[in-house]
Design a protein around this motif. Sequence first.
Motif, PDB file in Angstrom:
ATOM      1  N   UNK A  78      49.908  36.605  51.509  1.00 31.01           N
ATOM      2  CA  UNK A  78      49.027  36.329  50.928  1.00 31.01           C
ATOM      3  C   UNK A  78      48.713  37.210  49.701  1.00 31.01           C
ATOM      4  N   UNK A  79      49.098  36.346  48.770  1.00 34.94           N
ATOM      5  CA  UNK A  79      48.322  36.786  47.059  1.00 34.94           C
ATOM      6  C   UNK A  79      47.370  36.529  46.806  1.00 34.94           C
ATOM      7  N   UNK A 138      30.070  38.329  45.934  1.00 36.00           N
ATOM      8  CA  UNK A 138      29.229  39.010  46.974  1.00 36.00           C
ATOM      9  C   UNK A 138      29.902  39.682  48.360  1.00 36.00           C
ATOM     10  N   UNK A 139      30.743  38.292  48.432  1.00 33.83           N
ATOM     11  CA  UNK A 139      30.765  38.699  49.909  1.00 33.83           C
ATOM     12  C   UNK A 139      31.869  39.500  50.383  1.00 33.83           C
ATOM     13  N   UNK A 140      33.248  38.841  49.294  1.00 35.29           N
ATOM     14  CA  UNK A 140      34.438  39.683  49.367  1.00 35.29           C
ATOM     15  C   UNK A 140      34.606  40.624  48.513  1.00 35.29           C
ATOM     16  N   UNK A 141      33.657  40.660  47.335  1.00 37.23           N
ATOM     17  CA  UNK A 141      34.175  42.356  47.023  1.00 37.23           C
ATOM     18  C   UNK A 141      32.826  43.327  46.868  1.00 37.23           C
ATOM     19  N   UNK A 158      43.101  41.787  40.029  1.00 32.40           N
ATOM     20  CA  UNK A 158      43.370  42.667  41.241  1.00 32.40           C
ATOM     21  C   UNK A 158      43.961  44.111  41.090  1.00 32.40           C
ATOM     22  N   UNK A 159      43.348  44.914  40.107  1.00 29.51           N
ATOM     23  CA  UNK A 159      43.181  46.009  39.696  1.00 29.51           C
ATOM     24  C   UNK A 159      41.917  46.407  39.124  1.00 29.51           C
ATOM     25  N   UNK A 160      41.294  45.738  39.618  1.00 31.10           N
ATOM     26  CA  UNK A 160      39.702  45.596  38.935  1.00 31.10           C
ATOM     27  C   UNK A 160      39.079  47.530  39.264  1.00 31.10           C
TER      28      UNK A 160
END
Length: 240
Positions: free
Chosen positions: A2-3, A58-61, A33-35
């Motif tokens: 899953x991308x 906020x939630x995923x990162x 993606x490469x942050x």
Amino acid sequence: MNQFPKSETFPLNTVQSKIMGPNPLKLCEELLQEHEIPKDAVVLDLGSGTGITSCMLAREYGFITYAVDLWSDPGENMRFFEEMGLSNRQICPIKADATQGLPFATEFFDAVISIDSYNYFGRDSAYLGEKLLPHVKHDGLLYFAIPGMVKDCHDNLPCELLLSWTPEQLEYMHDMDWWRTMIEPTCGVHIESISSLSCHDEAWADWLTCENEYAAGDRASMEAGAGKLLNSIGIVLRKL
């Protein structure tokens, strides 16, 4: 594989009710993606709309996210954030006009992210250096996903584009060379990259399945093949 694992944590009905154009979650996730933004960084989601990208940041990162938009209601957005399990220590919605100056201290943000919005105010050559960069810390990063064209064609707009959009609306859309020329003269910023986002077709397909008047209005052009003329542009900048 899953991308877009972070994007797909959101239920389909939530995505379809909240997005306002090509799927901003997928555009944002590919852009990051490469942050290099650390967890718990203070991040500005500029032109956040209904707040769905802010919620993902906020939630995923794990970023402390300020969701800034002129047209959405901060109270409504905060209720959505709370429904998604976020508190006001993780995310803060603010109503502000990006063009009139942002209500934040100098060097307040570790990073700025703007999905499907920067083209509305960033086409002013003075905007980046005078209105936005002062609020970003030195060595801070700016990530923009911008709807644009494969090649500027404003002098001879194809009929496919005009099925859904007026020439005035299309003035908000430009190609990668145009954006590079706009940004390069700005002092105090380095262009890390300008590229096409590979999720362009998928993000548009997600949008066109939504049952709202704006998605319906875009279908005429896209069904006539306008997608081949359009591009989703990813821009990464670093404040020097």
